[in-house]
Design a protein around this motif. Structure first.
Motif, PDB file in Angstrom:
ATOM      1  N   HIS A 134      36.727  28.936  37.663  1.00  0.00           N
ATOM      2  CA  HIS A 134      37.404  29.222  38.927  1.00  0.00           C
ATOM      3  C   HIS A 134      38.311  28.057  39.302  1.00  0.00           C
ATOM      4  CE1 HIS A 134      36.070  32.868  40.963  1.00  0.00           C
ATOM      5  NE2 HIS A 134      34.914  32.712  40.353  1.00  0.00           N
ATOM      6  N   HIS A 188      30.713  29.875  43.961  1.00  0.00           N
ATOM      7  CA  HIS A 188      30.961  31.052  43.127  1.00  0.00           C
ATOM      8  C   HIS A 188      29.691  31.444  42.378  1.00  0.00           C
ATOM      9  CE1 HIS A 188      35.145  29.397  43.478  1.00  0.00           C
ATOM     10  NE2 HIS A 188      35.277  30.616  43.951  1.00  0.00           N
ATOM     11  N   VAL A 241      34.570  22.465  42.229  1.00  0.00           N
ATOM     12  CA  VAL A 241      34.700  23.911  42.081  1.00  0.00           C
ATOM     13  C   VAL A 241      33.885  24.346  40.868  1.00  0.00           C
ATOM     14  CG1 VAL A 241      36.310  25.834  41.829  1.00  0.00           C
ATOM     15  CG2 VAL A 241      37.026  23.775  43.039  1.00  0.00           C
ATOM     16  N   GLY A 292      31.582  27.716  38.802  1.00  0.00           N
ATOM     17  CA  GLY A 292      31.627  29.149  38.496  1.00  0.00           C
ATOM     18  C   GLY A 292      32.786  29.527  37.614  1.00  0.00           C
ATOM     19  N   ARG A 293      32.712  30.741  37.119  1.00  0.00           N
ATOM     20  CA  ARG A 293      33.756  31.262  36.230  1.00  0.00           C
ATOM     21  C   ARG A 293      34.191  32.630  36.711  1.00  0.00           C
ATOM     22  NH1 ARG A 293      32.117  31.943  30.716  1.00  0.00           N
ATOM     23  NH2 ARG A 293      30.334  32.979  31.614  1.00  0.00           N
ATOM     24  N   GLN A 294      35.401  32.994  36.313  1.00  0.00           N
ATOM     25  CA  GLN A 294      35.928  34.322  36.633  1.00  0.00           C
ATOM     26  C   GLN A 294      36.425  34.980  35.358  1.00  0.00           C
ATOM     27  OE1 GLN A 294      38.724  32.940  39.564  1.00  0.00           O
ATOM     28  NE2 GLN A 294      40.459  33.154  38.161  1.00  0.00           N
TER      29      GLN A 294
END
Length: 167
Positions: free
Chosen positions: A14, A49, A134, A136-138
């Motif tokens: 992210h 996230h 930051v 998390g991953r998307q």
């Protein structure tokens, strides 16, 4: 018979929608932080996230003042946390370490001297911070038309559909 393509284009970390102003906090991605490439200040906002609680606990245990921003009202179970044991333990660890859990966050934006937190109900609040971590991953948003010819049957699988966790 038509041709078939299986796409597994993965996921990527992210990123925040806006860049940090010159006098704003340092924005560090989790991969850079884990590689020792990101400097973390005394006051850290972790944009979760869904995968930031572990980072928040570790930072707080090493003397940082930490805020964990979550989209939900509490720590969200990761896809690999089948019995919810991770969330139960992390909730206790966050409280013990003194992490400030900030829930129902819609977005976080770097500003001069901190981060502007935008809540789902439209309320906005500025937190004074040195660093934004930051996590998390998307899913990778690769247009299918660039990877498969017209008329081919396409199946997207794996992290490009739903990232299951930091690998």
């Amino acid at each position: 018979e038509g041709e078939t393509v299986v796409l597994a284009t993965g996921a990527h970390p992210h990123v925040l929608a806006s860049a940090s102003p010159p006098t704003g906090p340092t924005v560090v991605g989790y991969a850079a932080y884990l590689a020792g490439q990101g400097t973390v200040g005394e006051r850290v906002v972790v944009v979760s996230h869904g995968e930031g609680a572990e980072f928040a606990v570790a930072l707080a245990r090493t003397g940082h003042q930490v805020w964990l921003l979550e989209q939900g009202s509490e720590v969200r179970p990761a896809a690999y946390d089948y019995a919810g044991r991770r969330c139960q333990a992390l909730t206790d660890y966050l409280a013990e370490a003194g992490v400030h859990l900030v829930g129902l966050v819609d977005a976080a934006q770097p500003t001069e001297g901190g981060v502007l937190v935008c809540y789902r109900n439209g309320h906005r609040e500025r937190l004074l911070t040195d660093t934004i971590l930051v996590t998390g991953r998307q899913a990778s948003a690769v247009p299918v038309c660039t990877l498969a010819p017209p008329g081919w049957e396409v199946y997207q699988v794996g992290d490009c559909v739903t990232p299951l966790g930091i690998a």
